[in-house]
Write an enzyme that holds these catalytic residues in place. Sequence first.
Site, mmCIF file in Angstrom:
data_model
loop_
_atom_site.group_PDB
_atom_site.id
_atom_site.type_symbol
_atom_site.label_atom_id
_atom_site.label_comp_id
_atom_site.label_asym_id
_atom_site.label_seq_id
_atom_site.Cartn_x
_atom_site.Cartn_y
_atom_site.Cartn_z
ATOM 1 N N GLY A 12 0.740 -1.802 -0.058
ATOM 2 C CA GLY A 12 0.078 -0.484 0.256
ATOM 3 C C GLY A 12 0.920 0.812 0.297
ATOM 4 N N ASP A 13 0.442 2.181 -0.105
ATOM 5 C CA ASP A 13 1.217 3.677 -0.087
ATOM 6 C C ASP A 13 1.797 3.746 -1.201
ATOM 7 O OD1 ASP A 13 -0.415 4.226 2.066
ATOM 8 O OD2 ASP A 13 0.944 2.904 3.138
ATOM 9 N N GLY A 15 1.281 5.578 -4.110
ATOM 10 C CA GLY A 15 0.966 6.509 -4.563
ATOM 11 C C GLY A 15 0.338 6.046 -5.640
ATOM 12 N N LYS A 16 -0.516 4.846 -5.536
ATOM 13 C CA LYS A 16 -1.735 5.322 -6.589
ATOM 14 C C LYS A 16 -2.835 5.867 -6.728
ATOM 15 C CE LYS A 16 -3.208 1.328 -4.256
ATOM 16 N NZ LYS A 16 -2.029 1.569 -3.151
ATOM 17 N N GLY A 17 -3.102 7.076 -5.779
ATOM 18 C CA GLY A 17 -3.911 7.785 -5.856
ATOM 19 C C GLY A 17 -3.855 9.447 -7.094
ATOM 20 N N GLY A 40 -6.164 5.130 1.947
ATOM 21 C CA GLY A 40 -6.482 7.042 2.286
ATOM 22 C C GLY A 40 -5.196 7.336 0.578
ATOM 23 N N HIS A 41 -5.782 8.757 -0.133
ATOM 24 C CA HIS A 41 -5.307 8.618 -1.227
ATOM 25 C C HIS A 41 -5.461 10.310 -0.591
ATOM 26 C CE1 HIS A 41 -5.472 4.688 -3.161
ATOM 27 N NE2 HIS A 41 -6.841 5.971 -3.955
ATOM 28 N N THR A 129 -5.577 -0.739 11.074
ATOM 29 C CA THR A 129 -5.676 1.159 11.702
ATOM 30 C C THR A 129 -6.457 1.336 12.759
ATOM 31 O OG1 THR A 129 -7.534 0.172 9.510
ATOM 32 C CG2 THR A 129 -4.865 1.227 8.710
ATOM 33 N N GLN A 224 -4.965 -0.573 -0.801
ATOM 34 C CA GLN A 224 -4.025 -1.057 0.024
ATOM 35 C C GLN A 224 -2.753 -2.093 -1.454
ATOM 36 O OE1 GLN A 224 -8.051 -2.190 0.783
ATOM 37 N NE2 GLN A 224 -6.831 -0.394 2.209
ATOM 38 N N LEU A 328 10.212 9.331 -7.669
ATOM 39 C CA LEU A 328 11.387 8.638 -7.904
ATOM 40 C C LEU A 328 12.103 9.658 -7.625
ATOM 41 C CD1 LEU A 328 13.783 6.903 -10.353
ATOM 42 C CD2 LEU A 328 13.402 8.963 -11.399
ATOM 43 N N SER A 409 6.880 8.881 -11.880
ATOM 44 C CA SER A 409 5.989 9.699 -10.917
ATOM 45 C C SER A 409 7.354 10.648 -10.332
ATOM 46 C CB SER A 409 5.163 9.605 -10.056
ATOM 47 O OG SER A 409 4.792 10.654 -9.193
ATOM 48 N N GLY A 411 6.821 13.487 -8.943
ATOM 49 C CA GLY A 411 6.979 14.603 -7.456
ATOM 50 C C GLY A 411 5.488 14.496 -7.525
#
Length: 431
Positions: A12-13, A15-17, A40-41, A129, A224, A328, A409, A411
């Site tokens: 998870g986390d 950076g899918k959002g 959470g995104h 969580t 996730q 990156l 990505s 940034g």
Amino acid sequence: MPGVVIVGMQWGDEGKGKIIDLLTRDASMVVRAQGGNNAGHTVLIGEEEYKLHLIPSGILHENRQCMIGGGTVIDPKVLLEEMQGLIDRGTQLKGRLWISPCAHIIFPYHRVLDRLYESSKGDRAIGTTGRGIGPAYSDKANRIGIRMGEFIRPDLFKKALKSVVEMKNRELVRLYEAEPMDFETIYKEHLELAEKLEPFVSSVELAVDRAIRAEENVLFEGAQGTFLDIGNGTYPFVTSSNTTAGGICTGAGVGPSAITHTLGVIKAYTTRVGNGPLPSEEQFLDPHEAREVGTTTGRVRRMGWFDAVLAREAVRLNGVTSLAVTKLDILDSVESLKICTGYSLDGKLVDEVPTVAEDYARIEPIYEELPGWRSDTHEMKEMSDLPKNAKRYLRRIEQLCGVPISILSVGPDRDQTLILEHLFTQKAASY
Ligand code: IMP
């Protein structure tokens, strides 16, 4: 029939959002299929930051249909707060946001039990969580869960809730010596919440099918990541849903033939929150500077080097077609970068993540080292602009994973992204 699945390839986390938000531009429908407000995104649009837990970030794009599928678990109070937050900022929800009648409801007893189970597990505590996710999915599997379709029908809801609260109170009082919960209080409060959600409940599954048959672009967003999958992840340190591509199909109510591309989102290094194995763990950067603090719980994430063993396994488990490599730029200042290419377990080379939790502690990662690029990549627009060592690092990732990078990505902003392939049309762009 263009259906793109976006799946996290780590814990998870990843950076899918941001990637979901980006691909939404080409989609007419976005579907969330599993998990709940454990996810959470954070999406940054200009100066505005949006934190979303349950509602697909596609809602921030006009005219997109946004679906919350039957495989999700919904805390109605949290969902309504999220909806209100969007309405307050001028987002139109009516006629665009739909919730499946098959989604399960998270009740206060699920949250209480989540914490009680955790505190009684000792060193097998997962570090959940605390949002009631596991207990809600347990009730689903145990066939005592209450689904959205029942929740919005007061007579059916009352009967079901009464019987479940009685069962939960026996567990709370007799097993945990905790306070019982009051049926009337829960019922009254939730009746009101159900009334507010009712206009948004509709057959998501049918709408998704219609969109696919009409050859619209449909985006399925995973929550996730692969190694939090209840079946294929680092069990028991996992969440309670199937987070891999197959689980996303089930949760959205579509068959695998609806999927034309599976995009695996992976960070240029590794992180995880909560307990459990992280073989390549090393806190090589300040987590605050690396923006590695959780959207949902505010917890600081653990960090590690890029783990190609995990990445290859994630490619296999999801049938990943291409990679979206994120963050990156976070590696811009690192002098020398390690990539974990294999594990040694009791002196033997292993090429997959162990299935037994006790073996994780004995894993020794095997690393290769590549020179860093020590320059700013934030403003890079083309692959050819990147420093030589950054390209070398990315090529090595592609080689080790066996699939190409289609998105990079550099940034948090939307325009800090290099698109190497348009996934809905499958057209390669300047690459
Ligand atoms: P649960 O989903 O709350 O039961 O938590 C189980 C494990 O999954 C814990 O280690 C959580 O930290 C982790 N987890 C759940 N959702 C997310 C997420 O969206 N991102 C990262 N970790 C998550």
